[in-house]
Design a protein around this motif. Structure first.
Motif, PDB file in Angstrom:
ATOM      1  N   SER A  83      46.589  72.082  20.281  1.00  0.00           N
ATOM      2  CA  SER A  83      46.620  70.959  21.222  1.00  0.00           C
ATOM      3  C   SER A  83      45.793  71.239  22.464  1.00  0.00           C
ATOM      4  O   SER A  83      46.008  70.632  23.496  1.00  0.00           O
ATOM      5  CB  SER A  83      48.077  70.652  21.618  1.00  0.00           C
ATOM      6  N   GLY A  84      44.867  72.168  22.321  1.00  0.00           N
ATOM      7  CA  GLY A  84      44.005  72.476  23.465  1.00  0.00           C
ATOM      8  C   GLY A  84      42.746  71.638  23.443  1.00  0.00           C
ATOM      9  O   GLY A  84      42.771  70.464  23.130  1.00  0.00           O
ATOM     10  N   GLY A  85      41.595  72.286  23.778  1.00  0.00           N
ATOM     11  CA  GLY A  85      40.361  71.551  23.923  1.00  0.00           C
ATOM     12  C   GLY A  85      39.352  71.855  22.839  1.00  0.00           C
ATOM     13  O   GLY A  85      39.527  72.727  21.993  1.00  0.00           O
ATOM     14  N   ALA A  86      38.265  71.053  22.860  1.00  0.00           N
ATOM     15  CA  ALA A  86      37.150  71.234  21.942  1.00  0.00           C
ATOM     16  C   ALA A  86      35.912  70.662  22.606  1.00  0.00           C
ATOM     17  O   ALA A  86      35.992  69.719  23.407  1.00  0.00           O
ATOM     18  CB  ALA A  86      37.425  70.546  20.620  1.00  0.00           C
ATOM     19  N   TYR A  87      34.754  71.260  22.287  1.00  0.00           N
ATOM     20  CA  TYR A  87      33.506  70.706  22.789  1.00  0.00           C
ATOM     21  C   TYR A  87      33.216  69.394  22.062  1.00  0.00           C
ATOM     22  O   TYR A  87      33.392  69.283  20.853  1.00  0.00           O
ATOM     23  CB  TYR A  87      32.355  71.676  22.557  1.00  0.00           C
ATOM     24  N   PHE A  88      32.727  68.418  22.834  1.00  0.00           N
ATOM     25  CA  PHE A  88      32.409  67.125  22.243  1.00  0.00           C
ATOM     26  C   PHE A  88      30.945  66.799  22.477  1.00  0.00           C
ATOM     27  O   PHE A  88      30.439  66.883  23.601  1.00  0.00           O
ATOM     28  CB  PHE A  88      33.289  66.021  22.853  1.00  0.00           C
ATOM     29  N   TYR A  89      30.235  66.417  21.393  1.00  0.00           N
ATOM     30  CA  TYR A  89      28.830  66.035  21.450  1.00  0.00           C
ATOM     31  C   TYR A  89      28.742  64.538  21.098  1.00  0.00           C
ATOM     32  O   TYR A  89      28.942  64.138  19.956  1.00  0.00           O
ATOM     33  CB  TYR A  89      28.005  66.861  20.466  1.00  0.00           C
ATOM     34  N   LYS A  90      28.461  63.754  22.124  1.00  0.00           N
ATOM     35  CA  LYS A  90      28.452  62.295  21.976  1.00  0.00           C
ATOM     36  C   LYS A  90      27.190  61.807  21.274  1.00  0.00           C
ATOM     37  O   LYS A  90      26.096  62.341  21.446  1.00  0.00           O
ATOM     38  CB  LYS A  90      28.567  61.650  23.370  1.00  0.00           C
ATOM     39  N   ASP A  91      27.363  60.747  20.462  1.00  0.00           N
ATOM     40  CA  ASP A  91      26.259  60.054  19.786  1.00  0.00           C
ATOM     41  C   ASP A  91      25.395  60.984  18.952  1.00  0.00           C
ATOM     42  O   ASP A  91      24.169  60.836  18.875  1.00  0.00           O
ATOM     43  CB  ASP A  91      25.380  59.322  20.811  1.00  0.00           C
ATOM     44  N   PRO A 141      27.115  70.459  25.361  1.00  0.00           N
ATOM     45  CA  PRO A 141      28.143  69.463  25.027  1.00  0.00           C
ATOM     46  C   PRO A 141      28.171  68.320  26.043  1.00  0.00           C
ATOM     47  O   PRO A 141      27.888  68.501  27.230  1.00  0.00           O
ATOM     48  CB  PRO A 141      29.436  70.267  25.069  1.00  0.00           C
ATOM     49  N   THR A 142      28.510  67.132  25.539  1.00  0.00           N
ATOM     50  CA  THR A 142      28.685  65.977  26.424  1.00  0.00           C
ATOM     51  C   THR A 142      29.886  66.180  27.349  1.00  0.00           C
ATOM     52  O   THR A 142      29.886  65.749  28.493  1.00  0.00           O
ATOM     53  CB  THR A 142      28.905  64.704  25.595  1.00  0.00           C
ATOM     54  N   GLY A 143      30.913  66.819  26.816  1.00  0.00           N
ATOM     55  CA  GLY A 143      32.100  67.046  27.613  1.00  0.00           C
ATOM     56  C   GLY A 143      33.075  67.936  26.878  1.00  0.00           C
ATOM     57  O   GLY A 143      32.793  68.466  25.807  1.00  0.00           O
ATOM     58  N   SER A 197      29.372  53.728  27.846  1.00  0.00           N
ATOM     59  CA  SER A 197      29.191  53.842  26.399  1.00  0.00           C
ATOM     60  C   SER A 197      30.189  52.950  25.689  1.00  0.00           C
ATOM     61  O   SER A 197      31.190  52.512  26.248  1.00  0.00           O
ATOM     62  CB  SER A 197      29.364  55.291  25.955  1.00  0.00           C
ATOM     63  N   LYS A 198      29.896  52.677  24.429  1.00  0.00           N
ATOM     64  CA  LYS A 198      30.857  51.948  23.609  1.00  0.00           C
ATOM     65  C   LYS A 198      32.145  52.720  23.429  1.00  0.00           C
ATOM     66  O   LYS A 198      33.151  52.170  22.988  1.00  0.00           O
ATOM     67  CB  LYS A 198      30.242  51.647  22.248  1.00  0.00           C
ATOM     68  N   LEU A 199      32.102  53.992  23.772  1.00  0.00           N
ATOM     69  CA  LEU A 199      33.316  54.803  23.642  1.00  0.00           C
ATOM     70  C   LEU A 199      34.423  54.312  24.563  1.00  0.00           C
ATOM     71  O   LEU A 199      35.574  54.691  24.401  1.00  0.00           O
ATOM     72  CB  LEU A 199      33.004  56.267  23.942  1.00  0.00           C
ATOM     73  N   SER A 200      34.066  53.499  25.580  1.00  0.00           N
ATOM     74  CA  SER A 200      35.085  52.977  26.479  1.00  0.00           C
ATOM     75  C   SER A 200      36.076  52.083  25.746  1.00  0.00           C
ATOM     76  O   SER A 200      37.191  51.876  26.194  1.00  0.00           O
ATOM     77  CB  SER A 200      34.436  52.213  27.632  1.00  0.00           C
ATOM     78  N   VAL A 201      35.672  51.531  24.600  1.00  0.00           N
ATOM     79  CA  VAL A 201      36.594  50.746  23.789  1.00  0.00           C
ATOM     80  C   VAL A 201      36.900  51.456  22.479  1.00  0.00           C
ATOM     81  O   VAL A 201      37.392  50.849  21.542  1.00  0.00           O
ATOM     82  CB  VAL A 201      36.024  49.343  23.502  1.00  0.00           C
ATOM     83  N   GLY A 202      36.562  52.720  22.387  1.00  0.00           N
ATOM     84  CA  GLY A 202      36.898  53.519  21.210  1.00  0.00           C
ATOM     85  C   GLY A 202      35.860  53.497  20.125  1.00  0.00           C
ATOM     86  O   GLY A 202      36.007  54.207  19.136  1.00  0.00           O
ATOM     87  N   HIS A 203      34.799  52.705  20.232  1.00  0.00           N
ATOM     88  CA  HIS A 203      33.790  52.603  19.185  1.00  0.00           C
ATOM     89  C   HIS A 203      32.652  53.596  19.453  1.00  0.00           C
ATOM     90  O   HIS A 203      32.163  53.705  20.575  1.00  0.00           O
ATOM     91  CB  HIS A 203      33.228  51.193  19.112  1.00  0.00           C
ATOM     92  N   TYR A 255      30.432  57.378  17.749  1.00  0.00           N
ATOM     93  CA  TYR A 255      30.466  58.540  16.858  1.00  0.00           C
ATOM     94  C   TYR A 255      30.106  59.778  17.664  1.00  0.00           C
ATOM     95  O   TYR A 255      29.528  59.707  18.760  1.00  0.00           O
ATOM     96  CB  TYR A 255      29.514  58.361  15.677  1.00  0.00           C
ATOM     97  N   GLY A 256      30.472  60.929  17.132  1.00  0.00           N
ATOM     98  CA  GLY A 256      30.188  62.186  17.816  1.00  0.00           C
ATOM     99  C   GLY A 256      30.705  63.352  17.004  1.00  0.00           C
ATOM    100  O   GLY A 256      31.233  63.201  15.888  1.00  0.00           O
ATOM    101  N   THR A 257      30.567  64.572  17.595  1.00  0.00           N
ATOM    102  CA  THR A 257      30.941  65.801  16.899  1.00  0.00           C
ATOM    103  C   THR A 257      31.814  66.647  17.811  1.00  0.00           C
ATOM    104  O   THR A 257      31.538  66.771  19.019  1.00  0.00           O
ATOM    105  CB  THR A 257      29.702  66.593  16.486  1.00  0.00           C
ATOM    106  N   PHE A 258      32.879  67.217  17.235  1.00  0.00           N
ATOM    107  CA  PHE A 258      33.766  68.137  17.937  1.00  0.00           C
ATOM    108  C   PHE A 258      33.550  69.539  17.374  1.00  0.00           C
ATOM    109  O   PHE A 258      33.367  69.713  16.161  1.00  0.00           O
ATOM    110  CB  PHE A 258      35.223  67.749  17.757  1.00  0.00           C
TER     111      PHE A 258
END
Length: 687
Positions: free
Chosen positions: A59-67, A82-84, A99-105, A107-110
């Motif tokens: 339940s910790g963290g992961a690197y996120f690469y947006k789009d 990483p994006t965040g 980004s469209k991510l504001s409404v959940g739409h 893709y990306g990579t963790f």
């Protein structure tokens, strides 16, 4: 005995519930490892003992690469920034507002790493990742759920709960997860990721599926049983509502948790399964309220049940008409009204329990547990807490409490039926004794009645003999009297012109003969049917003839006789009977009307609904009939000794004959009189 059985059953349910709750909490809380926020996104489990079949909830963290959908083979992967830094089990919506991510739409990579104490067989279980993903472990493509894509057209959503088993050759495990979502309001790693030995993950999966299968199977059996029960006893709608509630819970539980229905009903597809899950969510409040309304009608308002039904139907219509992204907001919107409803229902059951309503206590226990666990799951789905889905346990307890209530109702009904059956048997046994006793009484009464009937038969024979004797004697006396009377009248007529006393003898003789004839006729026609012998007769001549036959009895009276009956009226009547009618009325008018009277006869045509009639009126201007006697003038032998003193009108047996004669012709007869208005007799004869 029955209470002991139910007590044992409750103990067994409590033990089973405690065991399942302990299992849920065992891997959701005790073994949960929270990784502090760190740019390295590394879960250090090198000191963790995996030999005890423990499972760790990451339940910790992961690197996120947006789009970007990164692949471990990409040469530029290590150089990318990483994006965040995302938190596992948290939605990615908050990352970038533009980004469209504001409404959940999107893709990306963790990406994250896991350090283990030693190389060996391990497994990862991914829960509730929206809406499709692909996982790489140590550079190996392990598969995923659905098809990852960069647009709604290129991706394919899926809802499967997957486990991935692998061998770790080193103590460091690299995990890369590609995620795409264009269907839900929230996306990313929205669920926990469980990690452990392959045996531990497999055992966890088996336990979870086993518990859910047990609860789902129990719900389906309860649904079928109570539906059949309602089919045989439709007056009790609580069984119908409970069966529908079990069906709704059965469908919902199959599509949450391990989602065991996804494999069972794979032909339905992702879209139908998602809508089924959401629709079942809004079906539970409706049938819960309807069921409780049947149990506690005085405590639960009918308007609340109606409002709940309308609200739920509205939500279902929205689910059927909106896109998944839109209707995925509905559970959050409904938390407030349905939360209030849950508190209200608990209060209703609590009030019913305070009032001593039957079955209120077990219902309160079941719904209280269900309410608490539903609240827990609401917080879990809102990502306020990190836990597991405990609603299946709540459903199990609530369903058992309701099934327990219905079982108690049924057993109470059976017990009442058995008691009634015993009482009926007792009554039947006593009834046999009563029947035997009554039969003896009836037989005794029968003998007595037969004896009395025999005596009555003999008395009846004697009465018939006496009546016949009286009838014969009356006829004999009347006929024997008529012969000397005819002689007296005949001789009186011969000397009436020369002897004043002969007129009185003639008058008295005629009256006696008329009286005898009236008695004979009334006696005969009251005993048998008055059969008329109709002939064509001129009514005007019949009136004159009747008056002429009574005229000679007038001794000093001044009579003005007026016959206003038209001379052309010919009628089919019994001439003898109507002649006697006129003579009786004329003689009464002469005797009791006074010294100087006017006697007038008139006839007119009248009509009513039943046909046409001739109405004949006979008026005399003499003394009126007293009001208290006018309704009795046609009664047989109805006369008074003081009638001449009070100027009442005597009817006698002559007027009784008049009524018999008119009734035999199908007409009616009556009399009208008033002070200083004389007397009018009228009768009708149908044409």
């Amino acid at each position: 005995m029955i209470r002991n059985t139910f007590a044992i059953l409750w103990v067994a349910v409590i033990v089973l519930f405690g065991s399942m709750l302990f299992y849920y909490l065992e891997f959701s809380i005790v073994n949960s490892v929270r990784k502090k926020d760190s740019p390295s996104a590394v879960y250090d489990l090198s000191d963790f003992n995996f030999d005890k079949n423990n499972v760790v909830a990451l339940s910790g963290g992961a690197y996120f690469y947006k789009d970007t959908l990164l692949n471990p083979a990409d040469s530029a992967f290590e150089a990318l920034t990483p994006t965040g830094y995302s938190i596992i089990s948290k939605k990615w919506n908050h990352f970038l507002g533009d980004s469209k991510l504001s409404v959940g739409h999107g893709y990306g990579t963790f990406a994250f790493k896991i350090r283990v104490p030693k190389p060996g067989m391990y497994a990862i279980k991914a829960n509730d990742i929206k809406s499709s993903y692909k996982i790489f472990i140590n550079g190996t493509d392990m598969g995923g759920s659905g098809v990852v894509g960069k647009s709604a057209e290129t991706m394919k959503p899926s809802r499967y709960q997957m486990e991935y088993y692998f061998y770790a050759a080193t103590k460091t495990i690299d995990v890369l997860i590609q995620v795409s979502n264009f269907q839900n309001r929230k996306g990313g790693l929205t669920g926990l990721i469980h990690f452990g030995s392959s045996r531990a993950i497999a055992l966890q999966k088996t336990k979870q599926v086993g518990i859910e299968l047990f609860i789902v199977g129990s719900l389906f059996i309860l649904f079928i049983y109570h539906l059949v029960l309602y089919a045989f006893r439709r007056r009790d709608k609580s069984t119908l509502y409970f069966s529908m509630l079990c069906l709704i819970m059965f469908l919902r539980l199959g599509y949450i948790g391990e989602k065991i229905f996804l494999d069972t009903f794979s032909f339905l597809g992702w879209y139908v399964s998602l809508k089924t899950e959401y629709i079942s969510f809004f079906g539970i409040p409706v049938f819960t309220a309807l069921f409780l309304r049947e149990l506690f009608p005085k405590e639960l308002s009918k308007q609340v049940v109606k409002a709940t039904t309308i609200t739920s139907i509205g939500f279902v219509v929205l689910i059927l008409s909106l896109s998944p992204t839109a209707f995925s907001y509905l559970p959050i919107i409904s938390l407030f009204p349905f939360g209030i409803l849950a508190v209200y229902l608990l209060a209703v059951i609590f009030i019913a329990m305070l009032r001593g309503r039957e079955f209120a206590k077990p219902m309160f226990v079941g719904f209280f547990v269900y309410f608490l666990l539903s609240l827990h799951d609401a917080l879990y789905y809102a990502k306020i807490i990190n836990s597991v889905n405990l609603m299946p346990l709540g459903l199990f307890v609530a369903t058992f409490s309701q099934a327990y209530v219905l079982a108690r109702k049924s057993s109470s009904a059976y017990l009442r039926a058995e008691k009634l059956s015993d009482k009926l048997s007792e009554y039947a046994h006593n009834l046999e004794d009563i029947v035997r006793s009554r039969t003896k009484e009836i037989e005794s009464q029968k003998h007595e009645l037969e004896h009395n009937a025999k005596a009555l038969k003999e008395n009846n024979k004697e009465l018939v003999r006496l009546v016949n004797f009286k009838q014969n004697m009356t006829n004999m006396m009347i006929h024997d009297l008529k012969a000397p009377l005819n002689s007296i009248v005949g001789f009186a007529e011969l000397s009436a012109d020369n002897n004043e006393y002969s007129k009185y003898i003639l008058n008295s003789g005629w009256e006696m003969e008329n009286l005898i004839q009236n008695i004979l006729d009334v006696d005969r026609y009251e005993s048998t049917e008055f059969k008329t012998n109709k002939t064509e007769t001129n009514l005007h001549k019949l009136v004159n003839y009747a008056y002429e036959n009574v005229y000679f009895i007038i001794t000093g009276n001044k009579i003005d006789f007026i016959n206003q009956v038209p001379a052309d009226i010919d009628m089919s009547i019994d001439k003898h009977a109507i002649y006697r009618l006129f003579t009786n009325i004329f003689s009464n008018a002469v005797k009791y009307g006074g010294k100087n009277i006017t006697l007038k006869v008139d006839a007119e045509m009248v009509s009513d609904e039943s046909g046409d009639y001739i109405k004949i009126s006979i008026y005399n201007s003499g003394n009126s009939i007293a009001p208290d006697k006018i309704n009795r003038v046609f009664n047989q032998y109805d006369s008074n000794s003081d009638e001449l003193k009070d100027l009442s009108y005597s009817s006698g047996i002559g007027l009784t004959f008049c009524k018999l004669a008119v009734d035999a012709h199908g007409g009616s007869i009556d009399v009208e009189s008033g002070k200083n208005k004389g007397v009018t007799f009228w009768f009708t004869i149908p044409l």
